[in-house]
Design an enzyme around this catalytic site. Structure first.
Site, PDB file in Angstrom:
ATOM      1  N   ARG A  61       0.744  -1.299   0.129  1.00  7.77           N
ATOM      2  CA  ARG A  61       0.076  -0.022  -0.102  1.00  7.77           C
ATOM      3  C   ARG A  61       0.944   1.344  -0.007  1.00  7.77           C
ATOM      4  NH1 ARG A  61      -1.974   1.423   3.978  1.00  7.77           N
ATOM      5  NH2 ARG A  61      -0.890   0.126   5.428  1.00  7.77           N
ATOM      6  N   LYS A 202      -8.633  -3.078   0.909  1.00 12.32           N
ATOM      7  CA  LYS A 202      -8.561  -2.129   2.081  1.00 12.32           C
ATOM      8  C   LYS A 202      -9.443  -0.854   1.812  1.00 12.32           C
ATOM      9  CE  LYS A 202      -5.819  -4.081   4.955  1.00 12.32           C
ATOM     10  NZ  LYS A 202      -6.149  -4.757   5.995  1.00 12.32           N
ATOM     11  N   SER A 240       1.363  -6.459  11.805  1.00 11.41           N
ATOM     12  CA  SER A 240       2.416  -7.342  11.013  1.00 11.41           C
ATOM     13  C   SER A 240       3.241  -7.950  11.701  1.00 11.41           C
ATOM     14  CB  SER A 240       2.822  -6.853   9.778  1.00 11.41           C
ATOM     15  OG  SER A 240       3.467  -7.688   8.943  1.00 11.41           O
ATOM     16  N   ASP A 259      -8.611 -11.279   9.263  1.00 12.73           N
ATOM     17  CA  ASP A 259      -8.342  -9.812   9.009  1.00 12.73           C
ATOM     18  C   ASP A 259      -9.109  -8.833   9.430  1.00 12.73           C
ATOM     19  OD1 ASP A 259      -5.978  -8.392   8.541  1.00 12.73           O
ATOM     20  OD2 ASP A 259      -6.872  -7.797   6.449  1.00 12.73           O
TER      21      ASP A 259
END
Length: 536
Positions: A61, A202, A240, A259
Site C-alpha cells: 500500500r 483496504k 504485521s 483480518d
C-alpha cells in the site's frame, strides 16, 4: 465447480460509469481468469497450481496516496490529518472522468460481490478491473453471491481499479501518479497507478470502518477471529509480524476470518471478507500448514520468485519482503460457516515487544484495554547487522490506523463499552522477546504463547488477586503467576533477564514511548482510558 453459464457469460453495460465501448467480461470463474492471465502473458502457473503475478512498481500500500473526499458526509466526522488526507470533490469528479475515459474501449473484468457475512450488514459491491488477475483477487477476497442473487443485484459501492492509469499531480490533485480515493457521497473507491491488489480490499475496509460505527452502531475491527467447540468466540488484534494469522489458526477451533471483522450491536462477530490475504515470506509447511495448503489452483501469489519448474522460493525477497497470497476462505479446511460468531469471550492484543519488557500475558482492565487499543503497539527491530540491536517502537492506533477514518478514541470507547456489556476478557500477549531485548534475548517460544492463550480461553488463569496475579510496577498490568504448561519463570519478563537494572531501564524507556505516543489522543480520551497507561 459448477458454473451457471446463463448468468456468468452475460455481459453488462458500464455506460452509467462513463465507461464506453468496453469489452466486458462479467463474473468470470477463477479458472477463466487464471487462463486469461496466462494467455496474456501476465502471470505464470506455480507447481502448486496457483497463479503467480507481479504487481509492478507497487508491492504494498501507499498510505500517503490514500485520500477521502471531503464533503457533507465526511467533513465533520472524519479525523483529518496525516492518515486521512482530504481530497476535493470537484477534483475527484474530474479524475474519475479521466479514469473512465482511459478504461473505455478496453477489455475489462467486472465482478459483483459483497462484504460482510452477517446477512443484515451485507454491502453489495461492483468491482471493475483493468486486469484479469485483479478480478481474481476480488473473487478470492470478497464474499461470493449465489447465481440467483446476481439476477437483481444492486451494487451499493463501486471499486474502479485502473493500475495502468497514471495521474498528473499538477492537474489531478494527487501527490504522485498513483492514488486510492474514497468518495462517500458517490460510493466509489477510485484506484489508479498501482497494481497492488491490497488497495482494493483496504478501500472497502476503510469504507466499512466509517459506515458501520456511524450508521449501524457496529465496531469494525482489524483482527482475526475463531470459534471453539462450545461456540465461544475469540478475536486477535495485532500488527504485521505479531502472529495474528498463526495464533488464530488453531486445529481445535474453527476460523471465522483472518483480518477484518465487525462486532454488532446484537453481539455477533462477522467476517467482512470471503478469503484470506496472507504474507508468504519465509513460509514453511510445518510452521503454517493451513496457509501452505491453501496455495493451490484458485490462489493468487504476488511478487514471489518461481524456478524453472514452477517451485516458489518463499525465502526470496528480491522483489519485496511483502510477498503475498490471496485465496478463498474455503481453501482452509477448518472454517466456520457462515463466517459469523457470537459475543467474544476473549480478546487478545498481540504485540512483538522487541524491548523484551512486556509480560508474555497480562489481563487488562477496560481502561487498559482502551489505552492499549488506541496505542496499537508493536516493535520493529532496527536490523540484523552486527552491533545493531536497538528496537524501535511502532504504534498504529486500533491496530489498523491507516484504515480508520474516525478518531481512534471513537473505536476505543466503542470497544470499552462492548467489553463491559459482554464481560469479555481482554489479554495483552507479548509474542516478542524474552530474557533481554532484541539482540540479547530470544523470541518467545510459540508453544508457550499457544499454551497461555489456551489457558486464557479455558478460564484456567483465575481471578485477579494477589495469589494469582502480580501487578507490573511500570505498566500496571496484571500478569498471572502460574499457567498450565508454562514454566513460572517465563511468566515474569523481569525474571528472564537476570538483570534488574537493565530490565527497568528498558521498561522505563518503553513506558516513555507509550506516554509520548498517547499525547496526540489524550485530549479526546476519557479518564478511564488515560488511567490505563503506564504507572510512570
Amino acid at each position: 465447480m459448477t458454473v451457471d453459464k446463463t448468468l456468468v457469460t452475460q455481459t453488462i453495460s458500464l455506460k452509467k460509469y462513463g465507461i464506453l465501448n468496453a469489452k466486458v467480461n462479467y463474473q468470470l470463474s477463477p479458472e477463466e481468469l487464471h487462463a486469461i492471465t496466462l494467455e496474456k502473458g501476465m502471470g505464470k502457473e506455480a507447481s502448486s497450481g496457483a497463479l503467480a503475478i507481479n504487481t509492478g512498481k507497487f508491492t504494498g500500500r501507499s498510505p500517503k496516496d490514500r485520500f477521502i473526499v471531503k464533503d457533507d458526509i465526511t467533513n465533520d466526522k472524519v479525523w483529518w490529518g496525516d492518515i486521512n488526507l482530504p481530497f476535493d470533490a470537484d477534483k475527484f469528479d474530474a479524475l474519475q472522468e479521466k479514469v473512465t475515459n482511459y478504461l473505455s474501449e478496453k477489455e475489462l473484468y467486472v465482478r459483483d460481490c459483497y462484504a460482510c457475512a452477517e446477512e443484515n450488514y451485507k454491502l453489495n459491491i461492483r468491482v471493475i478491473n483493468e486486469y484479469p488477475w485483479s478480478n481474481l483477487f476480488a473473487y478470492n477476497m470478497f464474499l461470493r453471491p449465489k447465481n440467483s442473487e446476481l439476477e437483481n443485484f444492486n451494487a451499493e459501492w463501486t471499486v474502479i481499479n485502473a493500475p495502468g492509469f497514471k495521474a498528473d499531480p499538477a492537474t489531478d490533485g494527487t501527490r504522485q501518479e498513483n492514488f486510492a480515493i474514497l468518495n462517500f457521497t458517490k460510493k466509489v473507491v477510485l484506484i489508479g497507478g498501482t497494481g497492488y491488489t491490497g488497495e482494493i480490499k483496504k478501500g472497502i475496509f476503510s469504507a466499512l470502518n466509517f459506515l458501520l460505527p456511524v450508521y449501524q452502531n457496529t465496531l469494525p475491527m482489524h483482527c482475526s477471529a475463531n470459534v471453539g467447540p462450545e461456540g465461544d468466540t475469540s478475536i486477535f488484534f495485532g500488527l504485521s509480524g505479531t502472529g495474528k494469522t498463526t495464533l488464530s489458526a488453531d486445529p481445535k477451533r474453527k476460523l471465522i476470518g483472518d483480518d477484518e471483522h465487525g462486532w454488532t450491536k446484537d453481539d455477533s462477530v462477522f467476517n467482512f471478507e470471503g478469503g484470506c490475504y496472507a504474507k508468504v515470506i519465509n513460509l514453511l509447511e510445518e510452521n503454517e500448514p493451513d496457509i501452505y495448503g491453501a496455495i493451490k489452483k484458485g490462489a493468487l501469489l504476488e511478487n514471489v520468485i518461481l524456478d524453472a519448474n514452477g517451485e516458489v522460493d518463499f525465502n526470496d525477497t528480491s522483489i519485496t519482503q511483502n510477498t503475498r497470497v490471496s485465496y478463498p476462505i474455503n481453501h482452509i479446511k477448518n472454517i466456520q460457516k457462515p463466517s459469523v460468531g457470537t459475543t467474544p469471550k476473549n480478546i487478545f492484543f498481540l504485540t512483538a515487544d522487541a524491548f523484551g519488557v512486556l509480560p508474555p500475558i497480562a489481563k487488562l482492565t477496560p481502561g487498559q484495554a482502551a489505552y492499549h487499543f488506541i496505542s496499537g503497539y508493536t516493535a520493529k527491530v532496527a536490523g540484523t547487522e552486527a552491533g545493531v540491536n536497538e528496537p524501535v517502537p511502532s504504534f498504529s492506533a486500533c491496530f489498523g490506523a491507516p484504515f480508520m477514518p474516525l478518531h481512534p478514541t471513537a473505536y476505543a470507547e466503542m470497544l470499552s463499552e462492548k467489553m463491559k456489556e459482554s464481560n469479555v476478557n481482554v489479554w495483552l500477549i507479548n509474542t516478542g522477546w524474552t530474557g533481554g531485548p532484541y539482540g540479547v534475548g530470544k523470541r518467545m517460544a510459540l508453544k508457550y504463547t499457544r499454551a497461555m492463550i489456551t489457558a486464557a480461553m479455558n478460564n484456567e488463569l483465575g481471578e485477579i488477586n494477589k495469589e494469582n496475579y502480580h501487578i507490573h510496577s511500570v505498566f500496571g498490568l496484571a500478569q498471572p503467576r502460574t499457567c498450565p504448561n508454562v514454566p513460572d519463570e517465563i511468566l515474569s519478563s523481569r525474571k528472564t533477564w537476570n538483570n534488574d537494572v537493565g530490565y527497568y531501564e528498558k521498561a522505563h524507556q518503553l513506558a516513555a514511548a507509550f506516554n509520548e505516543n498517547f499525547k496526540k489522543y489524550a485530549s479526546y480520551a476519557n479518564k478511564e482510558t488515560k488511567d490505563g497507561g503506564p504507572l510512570v
